[in-house]
Design a protein around this motif. Structure first.
Motif, PDB file in Angstrom:
ATOM      1  N   LEU A 109       0.820  -1.203   0.000  1.00  0.00           N
ATOM      2  CA  LEU A 109       0.000   0.000   0.000  1.00  0.00           C
ATOM      3  C   LEU A 109       0.857   1.259   0.000  1.00  0.00           C
ATOM      4  CD1 LEU A 109      -2.706  -0.940   2.680  1.00  0.00           C
ATOM      5  CD2 LEU A 109      -2.650  -1.521   0.244  1.00  0.00           C
ATOM      6  N   TYR A 110       0.286   2.337  -0.473  1.00  0.00           N
ATOM      7  CA  TYR A 110       0.944   3.638  -0.377  1.00  0.00           C
ATOM      8  C   TYR A 110      -0.125   4.724  -0.254  1.00  0.00           C
ATOM      9  CZ  TYR A 110      -0.055   4.181  -5.412  1.00  0.00           C
ATOM     10  OH  TYR A 110      -0.662   4.269  -6.631  1.00  0.00           O
ATOM     11  N   GLU A 111       0.275   5.852   0.326  1.00  0.00           N
ATOM     12  CA  GLU A 111      -0.637   6.984   0.470  1.00  0.00           C
ATOM     13  C   GLU A 111      -0.744   7.725  -0.857  1.00  0.00           C
ATOM     14  OE1 GLU A 111       1.146   9.188   3.629  1.00  0.00           O
ATOM     15  OE2 GLU A 111      -0.097   8.217   5.150  1.00  0.00           O
ATOM     16  N   CYS A 112      -1.971   8.078  -1.221  1.00  0.00           N
ATOM     17  CA  CYS A 112      -2.213   8.778  -2.479  1.00  0.00           C
ATOM     18  C   CYS A 112      -2.982  10.059  -2.196  1.00  0.00           C
ATOM     19  CB  CYS A 112      -2.993   7.893  -3.436  1.00  0.00           C
ATOM     20  SG  CYS A 112      -3.399   8.695  -5.009  1.00  0.00           S
ATOM     21  N   PHE A 113      -2.487  11.175  -2.707  1.00  0.00           N
ATOM     22  CA  PHE A 113      -3.088  12.483  -2.474  1.00  0.00           C
ATOM     23  C   PHE A 113      -3.821  12.998  -3.708  1.00  0.00           C
ATOM     24  CE2 PHE A 113       0.500  11.864   0.305  1.00  0.00           C
ATOM     25  CZ  PHE A 113       0.031  12.287   1.539  1.00  0.00           C
ATOM     26  N   CYS A 114      -3.923  12.179  -4.742  1.00  0.00           N
ATOM     27  CA  CYS A 114      -4.562  12.601  -5.992  1.00  0.00           C
ATOM     28  C   CYS A 114      -6.076  12.693  -5.818  1.00  0.00           C
ATOM     29  CB  CYS A 114      -4.254  11.613  -7.114  1.00  0.00           C
ATOM     30  SG  CYS A 114      -2.499  11.475  -7.509  1.00  0.00           S
ATOM     31  N   THR A 163       8.677  11.623  -1.755  1.00  0.00           N
ATOM     32  CA  THR A 163       9.581  11.548  -0.597  1.00  0.00           C
ATOM     33  C   THR A 163       8.771  11.785   0.675  1.00  0.00           C
ATOM     34  OG1 THR A 163      10.051  13.923  -0.605  1.00  0.00           O
ATOM     35  CG2 THR A 163      11.439  12.521  -2.009  1.00  0.00           C
ATOM     36  N   GLU A 164       9.362  11.507   1.828  1.00  0.00           N
ATOM     37  CA  GLU A 164       8.672  11.720   3.093  1.00  0.00           C
ATOM     38  C   GLU A 164       8.325  13.194   3.272  1.00  0.00           C
ATOM     39  OE1 GLU A 164       7.493   9.435   5.128  1.00  0.00           O
ATOM     40  OE2 GLU A 164       8.220   7.964   3.671  1.00  0.00           O
ATOM     41  N   ALA A 213       4.531  14.742   3.701  1.00  0.00           N
ATOM     42  CA  ALA A 213       4.153  15.591   4.833  1.00  0.00           C
ATOM     43  C   ALA A 213       3.552  16.906   4.341  1.00  0.00           C
ATOM     44  CB  ALA A 213       5.373  15.860   5.711  1.00  0.00           C
ATOM     45  N   GLU A 214       4.136  17.467   3.300  1.00  0.00           N
ATOM     46  CA  GLU A 214       3.627  18.719   2.756  1.00  0.00           C
ATOM     47  C   GLU A 214       2.208  18.557   2.223  1.00  0.00           C
ATOM     48  OE1 GLU A 214       4.711  21.928  -0.804  1.00  0.00           O
ATOM     49  OE2 GLU A 214       6.065  20.253  -0.375  1.00  0.00           O
ATOM     50  N   ARG A 215       1.966  17.459   1.511  1.00  0.00           N
ATOM     51  CA  ARG A 215       0.643  17.233   0.940  1.00  0.00           C
ATOM     52  C   ARG A 215      -0.375  16.852   2.012  1.00  0.00           C
ATOM     53  NH1 ARG A 215       1.294  14.688  -5.125  1.00  0.00           N
ATOM     54  NH2 ARG A 215       3.126  15.903  -5.709  1.00  0.00           N
ATOM     55  N   ALA A 216       0.077  16.090   3.022  1.00  0.00           N
ATOM     56  CA  ALA A 216      -0.825  15.670   4.102  1.00  0.00           C
ATOM     57  C   ALA A 216      -1.335  16.854   4.913  1.00  0.00           C
ATOM     58  CB  ALA A 216      -0.122  14.672   5.013  1.00  0.00           C
ATOM     59  N   ALA A 217      -0.568  17.932   4.927  1.00  0.00           N
ATOM     60  CA  ALA A 217      -0.991  19.136   5.648  1.00  0.00           C
ATOM     61  C   ALA A 217      -2.178  19.801   4.958  1.00  0.00           C
ATOM     62  CB  ALA A 217       0.169  20.113   5.751  1.00  0.00           C
ATOM     63  N   LYS A 218      -2.379  19.505   3.685  1.00  0.00           N
ATOM     64  CA  LYS A 218      -3.456  20.123   2.916  1.00  0.00           C
ATOM     65  C   LYS A 218      -4.602  19.159   2.618  1.00  0.00           C
ATOM     66  CE  LYS A 218      -0.029  22.981   0.481  1.00  0.00           C
ATOM     67  NZ  LYS A 218       0.568  23.287  -0.841  1.00  0.00           N
TER      68      LYS A 218
END
Length: 324
Positions: free
Chosen positions: A106-111, A141-142, A146-151
């Motif tokens: 699995l991986y986190e996806c911000f799309c 990258t980590e 983190a930058e995308r997770a903040a939004k």
């Protein structure tokens, strides 16, 4: 526990009245299992709480019984692998997510959906689930995560293996999906709702399902589910996909083509045996539509008789069903 009997299931979503297309899938799945003296499961796929209503679930059970279909395990009957409503099985899905995470699947996806639709590299995806993902978020990258997770809260996606997925379909014959079929897919949405593909595989494993017969529209879900079975270390069931019902205009049979729910047809005085015989003939199981109960059709069950192509109805299909 070892499986000694054939076990099948019908797993509808209670988001509306049971229609003829659902009834066809339910009938074919039921006949396949009863012809092998197997056990039948009814499971409600009600993860979408906004669309799924208790009243629809109650109507669904009533319609299936009226049609002459029964089951050994289900929301009303209970069983050794209860509950049989997906909305009550979240702990099992979270456990499976933990396994997949540890194994690196699995991986986190911000799309967003718009991002995927606009991306030239996005796979075609599945008709029922929208555009797939080519895996851009796998390479973040980590710091970028983190930058995308903040939004934006991320979804969790399963990384499809880069190889083909062949399998033997009980009706369609040998089917081969190419590498990465449909792209990487969501197993948990950004809002926390578990994805269909993960839930159905986890439940079929837990409930010892050996055979899955469903509609043709779910054929392209099979490689995703085969990949999940493999990742979870479980043997997949045997798959078979029955024909879809199309209206005279070639689109999926729907309300605009007339009364298509079992409840409506029942209210108009149509006997259950008329519907069962008509569905059996439309799917190719019998040559001429004649009133029959599901029990009477068990003896004529032959998967090779079931049509591989969609069934396009003529303009007077509904009139042919109505009582004289």
């Amino acid at each position: 526990m070892s499986v000694t009997r054939v076990r099948g299931r019908f797993a509808p979503t209670p988001s509306g009245r049971l229609h003829l297309g659902n009834a066809l899938s339910a009938l074919l799945a039921w006949l396949q299992i009863r012809a092998e003296s197997g056990e039948m499961i009814l499971r409600l796929e009600d993860l979408d709480r906004a669309r799924c209503k208790p009243a629809y679930a109650a109507q669904l059970l009533e319609d299936m019984r009226w049609l002459g279909l029964d089951w050994e395990e289900g929301p009303d009957a209970g069983g050794p692998w209860a509950p049989y409503e997906q909305s009550l099985r979240s702990e099992r899905y979270e456990e499976a997510l933990g396994i997949l995470k540890r194994e690196g699947h699995l991986y986190e996806c911000f799309c967003s959906r718009a991002d995927l639709l606009s991306a030239a590299s996005a796979p075609h995806g599945l008709a029922s689930e929208g555009a797939g993902c080519a895996g851009e978020c796998r390479r973040l990258t980590e710091a970028q995560k983190a930058e995308r997770a903040a939004k934006k809260s991320p979804a969790l996606r399963f990384a499809m293996p880069d190889r083909a997925f062949p399998f033997a379909d009980g009706i369609a014959g040998t089917v081969v999906f190419p590498a990465g079929a449909g792209g990487d897919f969501v197993v948990r949405r950004a809002d926390g709702v578990i994805g269909y593909q993960l839930a159905v595989v986890v439940d079929d494993i837990a409930m010892r399902v050996t055979d899955v017969l469903r509609g043709w529209d779910l054929l392209d879900s099979t490689p995703r589910q085969l990949a999940l079975y493999e990742a979870l270390g479980a043997a997949p069931p045997r798959f078979a996909h029955g024909p879809l019902l199309l209206g005279p205009d070639g689109s999926r049979l729907s309300k605009r083509h007339g009364s298509v729910s079992l409840a409506e047809l029942r209210e108009q005085g149509l006997p259950a045996e008329r519907i069962v015989g008509w569905l059996a003939a439309a799917s190719g199981l019998i040559e001429i539509a004649t009133d029959a109960s599901p029990r009477e059709l068990v003896a004529v069950w032959r998967p090779e008789r079931v049509k591989r192509e969609a069934v396009r109805l003529n303009e007077d299909w509904l009139a042919a069903l109505m009582p004289d």
